[in-house]
Design a protein around this motif. Structure first.
Motif, PDB file in Angstrom:
ATOM      1  N   ALA A  72      26.524  31.073  37.146  1.00  0.00           N
ATOM      2  CA  ALA A  72      26.412  29.639  37.184  1.00  0.00           C
ATOM      3  C   ALA A  72      27.670  29.057  36.030  1.00  0.00           C
ATOM      4  N   LEU A  73      27.727  29.794  35.086  1.00  0.00           N
ATOM      5  CA  LEU A  73      28.530  29.413  34.108  1.00  0.00           C
ATOM      6  C   LEU A  73      30.191  29.728  34.444  1.00  0.00           C
ATOM      7  N   ARG A  74      30.470  30.635  35.368  1.00  0.00           N
ATOM      8  CA  ARG A  74      31.681  30.966  35.826  1.00  0.00           C
ATOM      9  C   ARG A  74      32.387  29.950  36.683  1.00  0.00           C
ATOM     10  N   ARG A  75      31.509  29.117  37.150  1.00  0.00           N
ATOM     11  CA  ARG A  75      31.916  27.826  37.997  1.00  0.00           C
ATOM     12  C   ARG A  75      32.802  27.177  37.369  1.00  0.00           C
ATOM     13  N   VAL A  76      32.913  27.011  36.118  1.00  0.00           N
ATOM     14  CA  VAL A  76      33.943  26.241  35.109  1.00  0.00           C
ATOM     15  C   VAL A  76      35.259  26.634  35.404  1.00  0.00           C
ATOM     16  N   TYR A  77      35.370  28.064  35.654  1.00  0.00           N
ATOM     17  CA  TYR A  77      36.650  28.702  35.637  1.00  0.00           C
ATOM     18  C   TYR A  77      37.188  28.485  37.059  1.00  0.00           C
ATOM     19  N   ASP A  78      36.508  27.952  37.989  1.00  0.00           N
ATOM     20  CA  ASP A  78      36.864  27.521  39.319  1.00  0.00           C
ATOM     21  C   ASP A  78      37.427  25.989  39.138  1.00  0.00           C
ATOM     22  N   VAL A  79      36.868  25.337  38.378  1.00  0.00           N
ATOM     23  CA  VAL A  79      37.042  23.911  38.110  1.00  0.00           C
ATOM     24  C   VAL A  79      38.349  23.880  37.152  1.00  0.00           C
ATOM     25  N   PHE A  80      38.294  24.657  36.426  1.00  0.00           N
ATOM     26  CA  PHE A  80      39.643  24.779  35.540  1.00  0.00           C
ATOM     27  C   PHE A  80      40.251  26.062  35.274  1.00  0.00           C
ATOM     28  N   PRO A  81      41.125  26.504  36.599  1.00  0.00           N
ATOM     29  CA  PRO A  81      41.634  27.891  36.568  1.00  0.00           C
ATOM     30  C   PRO A  81      42.281  28.202  35.708  1.00  0.00           C
ATOM     31  N   TRP A  82      42.941  27.554  34.776  1.00  0.00           N
ATOM     32  CA  TRP A  82      43.771  28.028  33.445  1.00  0.00           C
ATOM     33  C   TRP A  82      42.792  28.459  32.498  1.00  0.00           C
ATOM     34  N   TRP A 139      53.193  41.509  29.546  1.00  0.00           N
ATOM     35  CA  TRP A 139      54.570  41.593  30.006  1.00  0.00           C
ATOM     36  C   TRP A 139      54.336  42.725  31.292  1.00  0.00           C
ATOM     37  N   LYS A 140      53.267  43.704  30.812  1.00  0.00           N
ATOM     38  CA  LYS A 140      52.988  44.596  32.170  1.00  0.00           C
ATOM     39  C   LYS A 140      52.037  44.051  33.049  1.00  0.00           C
ATOM     40  N   LYS A 141      51.123  43.194  32.963  1.00  0.00           N
ATOM     41  CA  LYS A 141      50.234  42.348  33.565  1.00  0.00           C
ATOM     42  C   LYS A 141      50.373  40.886  33.131  1.00  0.00           C
ATOM     43  N   PRO A 142      51.099  40.393  33.838  1.00  0.00           N
ATOM     44  CA  PRO A 142      51.625  38.698  33.630  1.00  0.00           C
ATOM     45  C   PRO A 142      50.245  38.197  33.918  1.00  0.00           C
ATOM     46  N   VAL A 143      50.038  36.876  33.378  1.00  0.00           N
ATOM     47  CA  VAL A 143      48.907  36.130  33.558  1.00  0.00           C
ATOM     48  C   VAL A 143      49.311  35.326  34.795  1.00  0.00           C
ATOM     49  N   ASN A 144      48.371  35.503  35.860  1.00  0.00           N
ATOM     50  CA  ASN A 144      48.563  34.711  36.990  1.00  0.00           C
ATOM     51  C   ASN A 144      47.393  33.851  37.207  1.00  0.00           C
ATOM     52  N   ILE A 145      47.376  32.385  36.955  1.00  0.00           N
ATOM     53  CA  ILE A 145      46.338  31.516  36.932  1.00  0.00           C
ATOM     54  C   ILE A 145      45.771  31.597  38.464  1.00  0.00           C
ATOM     55  N   GLY A 146      44.566  31.653  38.640  1.00  0.00           N
ATOM     56  CA  GLY A 146      43.929  31.701  39.822  1.00  0.00           C
ATOM     57  C   GLY A 146      43.424  33.100  40.226  1.00  0.00           C
ATOM     58  N   GLU A 147      44.525  33.988  40.152  1.00  0.00           N
ATOM     59  CA  GLU A 147      44.347  35.199  40.840  1.00  0.00           C
ATOM     60  C   GLU A 147      43.511  36.292  39.819  1.00  0.00           C
ATOM     61  N   GLU A 148      43.624  36.162  38.605  1.00  0.00           N
ATOM     62  CA  GLU A 148      42.935  36.862  37.694  1.00  0.00           C
ATOM     63  C   GLU A 148      41.081  36.850  37.793  1.00  0.00           C
ATOM     64  N   GLU A 149      40.671  35.591  38.084  1.00  0.00           N
ATOM     65  CA  GLU A 149      39.300  35.359  38.002  1.00  0.00           C
ATOM     66  C   GLU A 149      38.956  35.934  39.283  1.00  0.00           C
ATOM     67  N   GLU A 150      39.610  35.966  40.467  1.00  0.00           N
ATOM     68  CA  GLU A 150      39.198  36.703  41.405  1.00  0.00           C
ATOM     69  C   GLU A 150      38.816  38.035  41.511  1.00  0.00           C
ATOM     70  N   HIS A 151      39.872  38.778  40.923  1.00  0.00           N
ATOM     71  CA  HIS A 151      39.657  40.015  40.676  1.00  0.00           C
ATOM     72  C   HIS A 151      38.557  40.449  39.544  1.00  0.00           C
ATOM     73  N   PHE A 152      38.578  39.576  38.552  1.00  0.00           N
ATOM     74  CA  PHE A 152      37.345  39.790  37.755  1.00  0.00           C
ATOM     75  C   PHE A 152      36.162  39.485  38.346  1.00  0.00           C
ATOM     76  N   TYR A 153      35.941  38.633  39.171  1.00  0.00           N
ATOM     77  CA  TYR A 153      34.584  38.526  39.913  1.00  0.00           C
ATOM     78  C   TYR A 153      34.218  39.536  40.599  1.00  0.00           C
ATOM     79  N   GLU A 154      35.214  40.451  41.497  1.00  0.00           N
ATOM     80  CA  GLU A 154      35.073  41.408  42.292  1.00  0.00           C
ATOM     81  C   GLU A 154      34.216  42.591  41.577  1.00  0.00           C
ATOM     82  N   ARG A 155      34.501  42.676  40.134  1.00  0.00           N
ATOM     83  CA  ARG A 155      33.925  44.157  39.685  1.00  0.00           C
ATOM     84  C   ARG A 155      32.578  43.878  39.638  1.00  0.00           C
TER      85      ARG A 155
END
Length: 155
Positions: A72-82, A139-155
């Motif tokens: 329920a709290l992760r929804r905020v990361y969908d509203v504010f992807p940055w 530098w090795k793992k650049p911050v990609n807004i929107g893509e990181e959360e999806e990978h985090f949620y899959e774990r």
């Protein structure tokens, strides 16, 4: 019933991000800004400051971790992807700088000028190595807004 549950979850998430996460955001923003004044206060006074670094890291990590683990709290990361990238970068900087202050405080617990200089140098080296490691990581793992959360949620 499902809409009531969703409404309650959204309301709880809004309150959670206003109060506990608001304090964490302020800590994350103001720690880098106040780092130099904390160091100069310790060095000019010759005494260790308050030893709250580990406590601040633990509380900020717990509050941030809860916001990432509760759906329920992760929804905020969908509203504010940055926001996920902001927390990731600033929390790691927060940890590095607070551990640097803890190192300096430890050196100033004893009134010995040689120890003060040694622990000041240790703190500077630790912060520089920590920041370089942080730069290398992003530098090795650049911050990609929107893509990181999806990978985090899959774990």
């Amino acid at each position: 019933m499902k809409s009531l549950k969703r409404l309650l979850g959204s309301t709880f998430a809004a309150f959670y991000f206003i109060f506990p996460m608001g304090i964490v955001y302020l800590l994350l923003i103001f720690t880098p800004l106040m780092f130099y004044s904390d160091v100069s206060a310790i060095r000019s006074s010759g005494f260790a400051g308050p030893n709250t670094s580990i406590s601040l890291i633990a509380v900020a990590g717990l509050i941030t971790g809860i916001s990432l683990l509760v759906p329920a709290l992760r929804r905020v990361y969908d509203v504010f992807p940055w926001l996920f990238s902001f927390i990731k970068i600033f929390f790691l900087s927060f940890v590095i700088l607070n551990l640097g202050i803890a190192i300096l405080n430890y050196g100033y617990e004893v009134n010995n000028p040689t120890r003060h200089v040694l622990f000041y140098i240790l703190m500077v080296v630790f912060v520089l190595i920590g920041r370089l490691a942080l730069s290398y990581y992003f530098w090795k793992k650049p911050v990609n807004i929107g893509e990181e959360e999806e990978h985090f949620y899959e774990r």
